[in-house]
Design a protein around this motif. Structure first.
Motif, PDB file in Angstrom:
ATOM      1  N   GLN A 183       1.174  -1.179   0.171  1.00 56.67           N
ATOM      2  CA  GLN A 183       0.525   0.082   0.207  1.00 56.67           C
ATOM      3  C   GLN A 183       0.474   1.549   0.001  1.00 56.67           C
ATOM      4  O   GLN A 183       2.126   0.970   1.000  1.00 56.67           O
ATOM      5  CB  GLN A 183      -1.195  -0.188   1.579  1.00 56.67           C
ATOM      6  CG  GLN A 183      -2.084  -1.439   1.279  1.00 56.67           C
ATOM      7  CD  GLN A 183      -1.763  -1.115   2.730  1.00 56.67           C
ATOM      8  OE1 GLN A 183      -2.556  -1.131   3.713  1.00 56.67           O
ATOM      9  NE2 GLN A 183      -3.656  -1.800   2.272  1.00 56.67           N
ATOM     10  N   TYR A 235      -8.348   2.012  -3.053  1.00 58.46           N
ATOM     11  CA  TYR A 235      -8.957   1.638  -1.867  1.00 58.46           C
ATOM     12  C   TYR A 235      -9.824   3.435  -2.531  1.00 58.46           C
ATOM     13  O   TYR A 235      -8.846   4.288  -2.281  1.00 58.46           O
ATOM     14  CB  TYR A 235      -8.367   1.952  -0.750  1.00 58.46           C
ATOM     15  CG  TYR A 235      -7.269   1.081  -0.289  1.00 58.46           C
ATOM     16  CD1 TYR A 235      -7.878   0.348   0.595  1.00 58.46           C
ATOM     17  CD2 TYR A 235      -5.953   0.023  -0.812  1.00 58.46           C
ATOM     18  CE1 TYR A 235      -7.862  -1.430   1.052  1.00 58.46           C
ATOM     19  CE2 TYR A 235      -5.632  -0.611  -0.474  1.00 58.46           C
ATOM     20  CZ  TYR A 235      -6.091  -1.507   0.178  1.00 58.46           C
ATOM     21  OH  TYR A 235      -5.875  -2.505   0.800  1.00 58.46           O
ATOM     22  N   ASP A 257      -8.666   6.516   3.270  1.00 60.16           N
ATOM     23  CA  ASP A 257      -7.134   5.010   3.628  1.00 60.16           C
ATOM     24  C   ASP A 257      -7.325   4.239   2.984  1.00 60.16           C
ATOM     25  O   ASP A 257      -7.869   4.016   2.387  1.00 60.16           O
ATOM     26  CB  ASP A 257      -7.212   5.704   5.346  1.00 60.16           C
ATOM     27  CG  ASP A 257      -8.108   4.493   6.201  1.00 60.16           C
ATOM     28  OD1 ASP A 257      -9.023   3.762   5.143  1.00 60.16           O
ATOM     29  OD2 ASP A 257      -8.416   4.943   7.226  1.00 60.16           O
ATOM     30  N   THR A 275      -7.729   1.190   4.679  1.00 57.72           N
ATOM     31  CA  THR A 275      -8.186   0.358   5.068  1.00 57.72           C
ATOM     32  C   THR A 275     -10.080   0.310   4.977  1.00 57.72           C
ATOM     33  O   THR A 275     -10.371  -0.810   5.786  1.00 57.72           O
ATOM     34  CB  THR A 275      -7.691   0.297   6.384  1.00 57.72           C
ATOM     35  OG1 THR A 275      -8.830   1.934   6.915  1.00 57.72           O
ATOM     36  CG2 THR A 275      -5.996   0.366   7.122  1.00 57.72           C
ATOM     37  N   GLY A 276     -10.788   0.892   3.965  1.00 58.77           N
ATOM     38  CA  GLY A 276     -11.733   0.822   3.787  1.00 58.77           C
ATOM     39  C   GLY A 276     -12.239   0.353   2.423  1.00 58.77           C
ATOM     40  O   GLY A 276     -11.345  -0.932   2.497  1.00 58.77           O
ATOM     41  N   TYR A 308     -12.640  -0.879  -1.793  1.00 53.87           N
ATOM     42  CA  TYR A 308     -11.631  -0.217  -2.669  1.00 53.87           C
ATOM     43  C   TYR A 308     -12.347  -0.721  -4.007  1.00 53.87           C
ATOM     44  O   TYR A 308     -13.289  -2.339  -3.571  1.00 53.87           O
ATOM     45  CB  TYR A 308     -10.282  -1.691  -1.742  1.00 53.87           C
ATOM     46  CG  TYR A 308     -10.637  -3.186  -1.894  1.00 53.87           C
ATOM     47  CD1 TYR A 308     -10.865  -3.397  -2.879  1.00 53.87           C
ATOM     48  CD2 TYR A 308     -10.923  -3.378  -0.701  1.00 53.87           C
ATOM     49  CE1 TYR A 308     -11.446  -5.056  -2.371  1.00 53.87           C
ATOM     50  CE2 TYR A 308     -10.902  -4.637   0.024  1.00 53.87           C
ATOM     51  CZ  TYR A 308     -11.286  -5.902  -1.706  1.00 53.87           C
ATOM     52  OH  TYR A 308     -11.098  -6.963  -1.106  1.00 53.87           O
ATOM     53  N   TRP A 324      -4.320   5.754  -1.783  1.00 55.66           N
ATOM     54  CA  TRP A 324      -3.962   4.593  -1.634  1.00 55.66           C
ATOM     55  C   TRP A 324      -4.054   3.526  -2.423  1.00 55.66           C
ATOM     56  O   TRP A 324      -5.764   3.309  -2.700  1.00 55.66           O
ATOM     57  CB  TRP A 324      -4.124   3.530  -0.224  1.00 55.66           C
ATOM     58  CG  TRP A 324      -3.780   5.542   0.839  1.00 55.66           C
ATOM     59  CD1 TRP A 324      -4.240   5.813   1.686  1.00 55.66           C
ATOM     60  CD2 TRP A 324      -1.803   4.917   1.588  1.00 55.66           C
ATOM     61  NE1 TRP A 324      -3.767   7.085   2.259  1.00 55.66           N
ATOM     62  CE2 TRP A 324      -2.283   6.278   2.205  1.00 55.66           C
ATOM     63  CE3 TRP A 324      -1.334   4.149   1.626  1.00 55.66           C
ATOM     64  CZ2 TRP A 324      -1.391   6.255   3.457  1.00 55.66           C
ATOM     65  CZ3 TRP A 324      -0.064   4.555   1.782  1.00 55.66           C
ATOM     66  CH2 TRP A 324       0.416   5.633   2.876  1.00 55.66           C
TER      67      TRP A 324
END
Length: 201
Positions: free
Chosen positions: A115, A149, A153, A155-156, A158, A177
């Motif tokens: 990432q 993504y 960020d 982590t969510g 995509y 990202w």
């Protein structure tokens, strides 16, 4: 098509064009990459820049060859499209895009790129990232997708963009990202950035 590309970048910040180049054009570019790689012109890609440049294949495992302006062939056709995109984006969004830098990239089976954002720390010259894929008969089971993504960020939510020949992914360099997932076969792309004048590689 250009209006749709600009509208997509305005509305979503990213857009995918599935058949920008023909299979024959992609084959030409891939064969150029293979010949240059066989001649030793590619080098392992690094992380960071200048004195801070490091090679760490666990984080980034591709090999690259930086490109110059072409006069003929598939590369010239693609660079012509990118130049038209630059002009249209500047007219529509006043982005101040001045140049396009690009390299051919090859990922060996199992290689990845973890990432990251497409600007070096402390810089913001790269505005639009452009990833053109050169891989014929690619199946989703081969892996190697670009995971983009779409949240704030890495982590969510995509989207996965598979590296089919002729497909172009465009996205805002400083916003999204993304990562390159490992593949089971060799994977070729032409990766570049529309950028403002300023910091260089």
């Amino acid at each position: 098509m250009m209006d749709a590309v600009v509208d997509g970048l305005v509305e979503h910040g990213w857009v995918v064009l599935p058949d920008l180049l023909s299979v024959a054009q992609c084959r030409e570019l891939r064969e150029q990459a293979q010949a240059n790689r066989a001649a030793g012109a590619f080098h392992a890609a690094g992380i960071g820049r200048r004195q801070g440049l490091k090679v760490n294949e666990a984080i980034r495992g591709d090999e690259v060859l930086w490109l110059e302006q072409a006069e003929t062939g598939a590369l010239a056709d693609y660079q012509g499209f990118i130049e038209s995109l630059r002009v249209n984006l500047n007219q529509a969004l006043y982005l101040g895009l001045a140049e396009f830098e690009a390299h051919l990239a090859v990922y060996s089976p199992g290689a990845c790129y973890q990432q990251h954002l497409d600007n070096f720390r402390g810089t913001s010259a790269r505005i639009i990232s452009a990833v053109l894929y050169l891989n014929e008969a690619w199946a989703e089971t081969d892996g190697g997708q670009l995971r983009l993504y779409t949240s704030d960020d890495a982590t969510g939510e995509y989207v996965d963009i598979f590296p089919h020949a002729g497909q172009l992914a465009l996205f805002r360099s400083e916003v999204f990202w993304h990562e390159v997932l490992p593949a089971t076969r060799e994977r070729f792309s032409l990766t570049g950035w529309l950028r403002r004048r300023g910091d260089t590689v």
